[in-house]
Design a protein around this motif. Structure first.
Motif, PDB file in Angstrom:
ATOM      1  N   ARG A 123      33.203 116.957 -95.803  1.00 26.09           N
ATOM      2  CA  ARG A 123      32.156 117.122 -96.572  1.00 26.09           C
ATOM      3  C   ARG A 123      31.029 116.414 -95.703  1.00 26.09           C
ATOM      4  N   MET A 124      29.728 117.119 -95.439  1.00 22.95           N
ATOM      5  CA  MET A 124      28.743 116.987 -94.668  1.00 22.95           C
ATOM      6  C   MET A 124      27.349 117.095 -95.336  1.00 22.95           C
ATOM      7  N   ALA A 125      26.305 116.412 -95.028  1.00 16.71           N
ATOM      8  CA  ALA A 125      24.903 116.832 -95.380  1.00 16.71           C
ATOM      9  C   ALA A 125      24.522 118.133 -94.936  1.00 16.71           C
ATOM     10  N   ALA A 126      23.964 119.008 -95.597  1.00 18.10           N
ATOM     11  CA  ALA A 126      23.488 120.396 -95.516  1.00 18.10           C
ATOM     12  C   ALA A 126      22.913 120.572 -93.962  1.00 18.10           C
ATOM     13  N   SER A 127      22.268 119.515 -93.628  1.00 21.06           N
ATOM     14  CA  SER A 127      21.212 119.502 -92.491  1.00 21.06           C
ATOM     15  C   SER A 127      22.342 119.313 -91.191  1.00 21.06           C
ATOM     16  N   GLU A 128      23.422 119.044 -91.488  1.00 19.89           N
ATOM     17  CA  GLU A 128      24.397 119.166 -90.017  1.00 19.89           C
ATOM     18  C   GLU A 128      24.747 120.368 -89.874  1.00 19.89           C
ATOM     19  N   ALA A 129      24.724 121.324 -90.834  1.00 15.31           N
ATOM     20  CA  ALA A 129      25.149 122.956 -90.517  1.00 15.31           C
ATOM     21  C   ALA A 129      23.987 123.633 -90.039  1.00 15.31           C
TER      22      ALA A 129
END
Length: 838
Positions: A443-449
């Motif tokens: 799980r990662m923050a959306a900004s990392e995608a």
């Protein structure tokens, strides 16, 4: 069993009769035959059996033997102990190998013990006063109990009236193992009875009592294999992926075994069964907390180490902390997962990775994404959740619905289904894996995608680059033609050994492929540097890891060394020589591409106080033998007779299983016909490993390699470098120190203090003596490598060693260094080594 022994006796008698009739058979004398046959006849007469019936017993000195003669059970004393134990060992193996002990924590102090089977089916061990020292239990009572030693090594108590039933045993030793796992045994838990079956180490070689290390199938969360010291986890394998427990030490599927994993509400266990009954193997956990699998080799009459855990520093549990990944091929070994940063940057610089890593962008729960991380050993699954019926997409949806869900992955890679989820925001004990690695979605923050805005930026940049490309195309074409001419000139110097796409032995790699594999020779991929130039780690598109040796522009002799390596290594194929995959000669670049060795060079581990603990004596002896076989191939069995001339710890690379590979043939020379010796005015190599005749007179031969090998052996045994060695009692170098101890009968004092070598003492002493034979002053006194291999593998008499060359090497070097000769330097001092933090 009686029938089995009678057959042997009959065969021997037939052989004797034929020899007496004058047939062309060379038979021993009558007394020899009698001595051979008498023990077998005695066994038949005495009623040797595989069973103990109700009311019967065996006393100290008596044994029972399994029906095929594979295992024997009786009384024994381990090591130097005088205590007596009831145990089981391999019957027909020359090296006494105990695999099970009944009264491991309750020894007898005399040889008056009796093992007896009593009603209703209980084995009891009685002392001289008829007191019970140890006993089995019985799940139920039967009228006619029998204790039987099976050919599998399982001692069972069963109903004597039920000859075929193995399912309803009253008791079996397989449920109560000690330090050894045998094929057919099940490790795990019975949740109904609360009983766990696991391995536990001996206290010492003289005491089989329950030690502090244990090997478990841990069902917490999702099952995985753990090595514990007390209650603390030391190493981990797993979790189960539907085929095996992935990760070191045995990533590949083993065709000699069939694996079974069972888990339901009542039980969870893991079992391996031997496909070939003649294949003798065992799995142990020793007093140092190292679990090892051994296989017996009849040809060498010895146990061979198949794998070991921990195998390298990355097998240390939770070495890199949360979200940290261990990569034995990088320096430092710990690195944060992509898009994570060290939680304690200062500690990270000090190689203190315990605080692990954190996301560089915090989660918000709503709108979070899952990023895929491939080629890793999955994190510790003790606090995970699983469901076998979910698909991977359903698993993702389940994880999205819960903000505390950290990561998910596919549970069963064999069936392609199942869901494994981690809920705590701590993913620990991750490592990079070249084989058997799996994918996990974190799980990662959306900004990392990658967002749509970023994609538009990429399109704009690509357009600008295209316009610039048109403008520069003419200049690029001109430069390309100029480099081709220069490249052709360089290739012509290599003669017929230049690498190209048509060469069957040495494929050509395009420069663009190497640049991509090494991330344009980034510093983070640099493994080390030698006289040839820097060495970089790379990963090809298909996932294969490589080591790229890049010719330094400042290297005056580099092209000559490259040519030498091309000539030799392309023609050499041996498991103990490093394998060259190809080369790249393009423009100003000249490179050799090798198989990647994850454990670097021997010196990196051997001379490091912490890492050297990974090298127990079996591993060190395995390395010594591997180097010896590699040298034997070079000197005798290869198409060319090759003198390496720079054999040293830094030029011995170690693969993932600690198999040694001789590398760096840039200084090597070949002999033809009956030539055995040559002389040079330009002495090159590494002091500390050079033979006296080579360093002083420039004479080199296969015996100069033997000298270097002898130095290596003594370094491997002691864990100390020859050069720079110091001792409070004298000023001798390592060779002189070893010689002094040898003359005084104290050779074992040379052994690395971190080694528990007592059980291997004869093997260690033999290795030291072989090492001293190899470093003798006179080359003619030194053995050939064929003799060395034989001496290492046999327990026969070994010649006494004479005084070594360079007995006080430091004084010799001091005088030679002052004369400023070429011999004082090595152009190949470092091979592939790890840059260490200072």
């Amino acid at each position: 069993m009686i029938v089995y022994l009678l057959k042997k006796v009959v065969l021997m008698l037939v052989y004797l009769v034929k020899s007496k009739k004058g047939m062309r058979i060379t038979a021993p004398n009558d007394l020899s035959w009698f001595l051979l046959i008498f023990p077998l006849i005695f066994q038949v007469i005495s009623g040797a059996t595989d069973s103990i019936e109700a009311g019967k017993s065996i006393r100290d000195g008596e044994t029972i033997v399994s029906s095929g003669g594979k295992f024997e059970l009786g009384f024994f004393s381990p090591g130097n102990s005088r205590n007596r134990y009831v145990g089981m060992w391999f019957k027909n193996i020359t090296v006494t190998t105990v695999v099970w002990v009944a009264n491991r924590d309750l020894p007898l102090t005399d040889n008056l013990g009796v093992l007896k089977l009593i009603q209703p089916g209980i084995l009891v061990l009685l002392n001289v006063t008829n007191g019970t020292v140890w006993s089995s239990n019985a799940s139920r009572a039967v009228e006619n109990p029998v204790a039987q030693l099976l050919e599998s090594g399982n001692l069972v108590v069963r109903d004597g009236n039920d000859h075929d039933g193995q399912e309803n045993l009253l008791w079996q030793s397989f449920d109560h193992p000690t330090d050894t796992y045998l094929p057919g045994m099940s490790l795990g838990w019975n949740f109904v009875t609360g009983k766990e079956t696991y391995l536990s180490s001996w206290k010492s070689n003289d005491d089989p009592g329950t030690g502090e290390f244990s090997f478990h199938l841990d069902p917490t969360g999702y099952p995985q294999l753990l090595i514990r010291k007390g209650s603390a986890v030391q190493s981990r394998i797993g979790p189960w992926n539907g085929i095996r427990f992935p990760g070191p030490p045995n990533p590949k599927e083993d065709p000699t075994y069939s694996l079974t994993f069972m888990m339901d509400d009542e039980k969870v266990y893991y079992r391996s069964d031997s496909v070939d009954g003649s294949f003798v193997s065992r799995y142990t956990i020793n007093q140092s907390g190292v679990s090892q699998r051994w296989t017996w080799v009849d040809r060498t009459r010895g146990w061979v180490l198949y794998f070991s855990l921990p195998a390298d520093i990355c097998d240390t549990y939770n070495l890199c902390g949360s979200f940290g990944s261990c990569n034995v091929g990088s320096s430092p070994s710990c690195e944060c997962l992509d898009r994570f940063v060290p939680k304690d940057p200062d500690g990270w610089v000090r190689a203190d990775w315990s605080n692990g890593c954190v996301r560089r962008t915090n989660l918000s729960c709503q709108g979070d994404v899952f990023l895929k991380y491939s080629g890793i050993k999955l994190p510790d699954a003790q606090r995970s959740w699983n469901k076998a019926t979910m698909t991977l997409d359903e698993c993702r949806q389940e994880c999205l619905r819960n903000c505390s869900c950290t990561a998910y992955t596919q549970l069963d890679i064999n069936k392609g289904n199942g869901c494994l989820i981690w809920y705590e925001d701590q993913l620990i004990d991750i490592r990079t894996m070249t084989q058997d690695g799996q994918a996990i979605y974190i799980r990662m923050a959306a900004s990392e995608a990658d967002s749509g805005g970023k994609k538009r930026e990429v399109v704009l940049i690509a357009s600008l680059v295209s316009v610039m490309g048109v403008v520069l195309s003419g200049l690029s074409l001109f430069l390309c033609l100029w480099k081709i001419r220069k490249n052709d000139s360089k290739l012509s110097k290599l003669g017929k050994y230049k690498c190209d796409e048509k060469h069957p032995d040495l494929p050509f790699f395009n420069l663009s492929v190497i640049l991509k594999a090494t991330n344009h020779f980034s510093q983070s991929n640099k493994l080390g540097e030698g006289g040839f130039g820097p060495v970089y780690k790379g990963v090809l598109e298909e996932g294969q890891e490589i080591a790229v040796k890049r010719l330094s522009k400042e290297s005056r002799q580099g092209l000559d060394e490259l040519k030498t390596e091309l000539i030799f290594i392309a023609k050499l194929q041996h498991r103990n020589l490093v394998k060259i995959l190809g080369c790249c000669i393009q423009g100003d670049e000249s490179m050799l591409i090798y198989e990647y060795m994850p454990n670097k060079s021997l010196d990196v581990i051997l001379f490091d106080q912490t890492k050297s603990r990974l090298l127990d004596w079996p591993k060190r002896f395995h390395i010594i033998n591997g180097i010896a076989r590699g040298l034997l191939y070079l000197h005798q069995d290869s198409r060319l007779r090759i003198i390496h001339r720079d054999l040293k710890a830094g030029n011995i690379l170690l693969d993932a299983e600690m198999n040694p590979k001789i590398s760096d043939f840039g200084l090597a020379r070949s002999f033809g016909g009956n030539q055995t010796e040559a002389q040079t005015l330009h002495v090159v190599g590494t002091y500390g490993y050079m033979s006296p005749e080579y360093a002083v007179e420039g004479l080199f031969s296969i015996k100069s390699d033997v000298f270097s090998f002898g130095v290596l052996v003594l370094e491997i045994v002691s864990g100390k470098r020859n050069r720079g060695f110091s001792h409070s009692d004298h000023s001798l170098n390592l060779l002189g120190h070893a010689w002094k101890l040898y003359k005084e009968g104290r050779s074992l004092e040379l052994v690395d203090a971190s080694l528990d070598h007592k059980i291997y003492s004869p093997e260690v002493v033999r290795s030291i003596q072989v090492g001293l034979l190899c470093v003798q002053q006179n080359p003619e006194d030194r053995p050939t490598m064929s003799s060395v291999v034989l001496m290492l593998g046999n327990e026969g008499e070994i010649p006494q060693a004479k005084k070594p060359g360079f007995f006080t090497e430091r004084d010799v070097l001091a005088s030679q260094n002052s004369s400023s000769t070429d011999a004082a330097n090595s152009r190949n001092e470092v091979t592939i080594t790890m840059p260490e933090p200072r």
